[in-house]
Design an enzyme around this catalytic site. Sequence first.
Site, PDB file in Angstrom:
ATOM      1  N   ARG A  83       0.826  -1.169   0.054  1.00 30.04           N
ATOM      2  CA  ARG A  83       0.094   0.167   0.057  1.00 30.04           C
ATOM      3  C   ARG A  83       0.827   1.285  -0.076  1.00 30.04           C
ATOM      4  NH1 ARG A  83      -3.441  -3.845   2.393  1.00 30.04           N
ATOM      5  NH2 ARG A  83      -5.001  -4.310   1.091  1.00 30.04           N
TER       6      ARG A  83
ATOM      7  N   ASP B 145       0.085  -6.588  -3.382  1.00 31.70           N
ATOM      8  CA  ASP B 145      -1.336  -6.221  -3.067  1.00 31.70           C
ATOM      9  C   ASP B 145      -1.959  -5.577  -4.321  1.00 31.70           C
ATOM     10  OD1 ASP B 145      -4.024  -5.758  -1.738  1.00 31.70           O
ATOM     11  OD2 ASP B 145      -2.971  -6.697   0.086  1.00 31.70           O
TER      12      ASP B 145
ATOM     13  N   HIS C 214      -6.871  -9.491  -4.073  1.00 29.44           N
ATOM     14  CA  HIS C 214      -5.522  -8.757  -4.000  1.00 29.44           C
ATOM     15  C   HIS C 214      -4.605  -8.683  -4.996  1.00 29.44           C
ATOM     16  CE1 HIS C 214      -7.146  -6.977   0.072  1.00 29.44           C
ATOM     17  NE2 HIS C 214      -7.448  -8.547   0.184  1.00 29.44           N
TER      18      HIS C 214
ATOM     19  N   ASP D 238      -7.149 -14.211   1.188  1.00 27.83           N
ATOM     20  CA  ASP D 238      -8.229 -13.730   1.839  1.00 27.83           C
ATOM     21  C   ASP D 238      -9.149 -12.705   1.003  1.00 27.83           C
ATOM     22  OD1 ASP D 238      -6.025 -12.079   1.557  1.00 27.83           O
ATOM     23  OD2 ASP D 238      -6.711 -10.486   2.856  1.00 27.83           O
ATOM     24  N   GLU D 239     -10.479 -12.735   1.307  1.00 27.53           N
ATOM     25  CA  GLU D 239     -11.345 -11.587   0.840  1.00 27.53           C
ATOM     26  C   GLU D 239     -11.552 -11.656  -0.750  1.00 27.53           C
ATOM     27  OE1 GLU D 239     -10.545  -7.916   4.082  1.00 27.53           O
ATOM     28  OE2 GLU D 239      -9.076  -7.932   2.515  1.00 27.53           O
TER      29      GLU D 239
ATOM     30  N   TRP E  16      -7.530 -14.173  11.767  1.00 22.46           N
ATOM     31  CA  TRP E  16      -7.469 -12.476  11.654  1.00 22.46           C
ATOM     32  C   TRP E  16      -8.988 -12.117  11.916  1.00 22.46           C
ATOM     33  CZ3 TRP E  16      -9.838  -9.542   7.989  1.00 22.46           C
ATOM     34  CH2 TRP E  16     -10.545 -10.267   6.715  1.00 22.46           C
TER      35      TRP E  16
ATOM     36  N   TYR F 196      -4.056  -5.825  15.260  1.00 20.51           N
ATOM     37  CA  TYR F 196      -3.968  -4.967  14.032  1.00 20.51           C
ATOM     38  C   TYR F 196      -3.549  -3.423  14.334  1.00 20.51           C
ATOM     39  CZ  TYR F 196      -5.740  -8.029  10.225  1.00 20.51           C
ATOM     40  OH  TYR F 196      -5.942  -9.205   9.273  1.00 20.51           O
ATOM     41  N   PHE F 197      -2.280  -3.229  13.932  1.00 23.15           N
ATOM     42  CA  PHE F 197      -1.884  -1.854  14.529  1.00 23.15           C
ATOM     43  C   PHE F 197      -2.150  -0.792  13.427  1.00 23.15           C
ATOM     44  CE2 PHE F 197       1.792  -3.490  17.319  1.00 23.15           C
ATOM     45  CZ  PHE F 197       0.922  -4.448  18.198  1.00 23.15           C
TER      46      PHE F 197
ATOM     47  N   TRP G 295      -1.014  -2.858   8.527  1.00 21.16           N
ATOM     48  CA  TRP G 295      -1.451  -2.769   7.165  1.00 21.16           C
ATOM     49  C   TRP G 295      -1.378  -1.315   6.983  1.00 21.16           C
ATOM     50  CZ3 TRP G 295      -2.349  -6.970   4.421  1.00 21.16           C
ATOM     51  CH2 TRP G 295      -2.849  -8.154   5.382  1.00 21.16           C
TER      52      TRP G 295
ATOM     53  N   GLU H  12      -2.532   1.357   4.420  1.00 19.07           N
ATOM     54  CA  GLU H  12      -3.316   2.045   3.524  1.00 19.07           C
ATOM     55  C   GLU H  12      -3.185   3.511   4.230  1.00 19.07           C
ATOM     56  OE1 GLU H  12      -4.238  -0.883   4.837  1.00 19.07           O
ATOM     57  OE2 GLU H  12      -5.798  -1.669   3.515  1.00 19.07           O
TER      58      GLU H  12
HETATM   59  C1  ACM Z   1      -6.960  -9.220   6.160  1.00 19.84           C
HETATM   60  O1  ACM Z   1      -6.687  -8.291   7.106  1.00 19.84           O
HETATM   61  N1  ACM Z   1      -7.468  -9.227   5.013  1.00 19.84           N
HETATM   62  C2  ACM Z   1      -6.143 -10.541   6.485  1.00 19.84           C
END
Ligand code: ACM
Length: 519
Positions: free
Chosen positions: A168, A197, A258, A314-315, A384, A411-412, A462, A464
């Site tokens: 990101r 990603d 992703h 994921d997702e 997660w 998740y930070f 993450w 973003e």
């Molecule tokens: C994730 O946070 N999509 C693993």
Amino acid sequence: YYIMNKLLKVLYTITSLLAVYGYTHAQQINILPQPQEIKISSGSFTFGKTTTIRYFDSSLLPSINVIIGEAKKRYGLNFTAHQSYMIKEGGNSIHIQLVEGMDNEAYSLEILPHKIICKASGKAGIFYGLQSLLQLISIDNKKAAAPCVVINDKPLYPWRGYMLDISRHFFGKETVKQYLDVMASLKLNRFHWHLTDEQAWRIEIKKYPKLTEIGSSGSWSDVDAPHAFYTQEDIKEVVAYAAERNIMVIPEIDMPGHATAISRSYPEISGGGEGRWKGFTYHPAKELTYEFIENVFTEIAELFPAPYIHIGADEVHFGNQSWFTDPLIQDFIKKNYLIDEIGMEHYFVRRVCEIINSKGKKMIGWDEIINTGVTPKKAVVMWWRHDKPELLTQSLQKGFDVIMTPRIPCYFDFVQDDSHKIGRRWGKAFNELHTVYAFPSGVEERIGKRDKQILGMQANVWTERIADKGRLDFMTFPRLLAIAEDAWTPKELKNYNDFESRVKVFMNYLNKLGIKFFN
Ligand code: ACM
């Protein structure tokens, strides 16, 4: 324990005040993460102009050299390494002894007034014993000393991780190395590198140059951001740097979702996606896709000695819209009795798992993989979705090894104070330092007797909303210290107030590195 520890600290303060050496600086034992057992005695070891680290096994030298570098950087001390074939009672020495029968990563550290002895069964334990020693050094009147103690220590979990998303927003190898230094000092041993990603593909693959020629430009905040990626030489350098610090580097190449940067670079293997998720997926029904993955993982497997490759997984539903109309995919689903698009996704994951296993590695995936049909011998689960705690239970019941990294509190990219504006929240929930420190309370009952399947835990960053180093520091620290103690120290020995006082001491080190933590 807490009262004992406080009493011992008071007692130690008194004895050191009374010490006949004229060494009157009252010292506390501030090691982070908190060791399993500390016995404090009186007196201290004073470091001379040079201090010799005496070792026998030459495989220890790279880690010892790391410690020598740190002693110089943090305290201006000159340690030298000397290979001794027998234990010699040299003055002002740190004696390294490999012994049999100690657990992996466990160590004992004995600081006596005239020598220091560090024992372990292998280089990880020796490295951690010396890391604890570094944290015990203090400078008073230009003299460096460490208090006399005996420490017996070992980690609670074998997986103590940190994940950094450099897709990101890109962070270069110097930032990564600095974080590896801090991880090592916190006895964290797994660096999960989220390398690709939607925004960009960030690792050179010789067979597919367009991945970086095209796919490495852009970032979350700027689609026109210049190309930024690691060359294979950069990767080798970072992997070696990590290995000297007992850190395994696990690459993540996220698929089949992703994958927008791959779609940009090689549209022929794109499985499409719509609107905001345009080009989000790999094409799951083309042999060309699996050929691509096979070739990419051949290079990845050579670059990363870790026994794992992380495939994300994921997702996928965010951007699999085209799968419902793509004739190749629809045809593939029918021919292979896959039932529907989810069956297609599960086929993809099983197929990729076979590719990874064929390289002699285990697959890691996010918790989406547990119902794909991959087996616990072949894959490890990263849990997660904190809002779906049943997925932790199901993973364990199915027999998977699990790494815990639930959004709350791991998740930070979530804010760490209610007043903070930039960063995620889940309803009212976010991740304050003490919330992180309380982990894994709340899930212990789910784990129950299956604790052997819990490899450990990990903090994920993450990026973003993290566009620069200052912001990355701010979101990572001091929360990484809490995860380090969660993963290392048994619950009975944890105490938040005591932790906070040690965090304050650790901040001196972060300040020295120029890390701009949230205070
Ligand atoms: C994730 O946070 N999509 C693993």
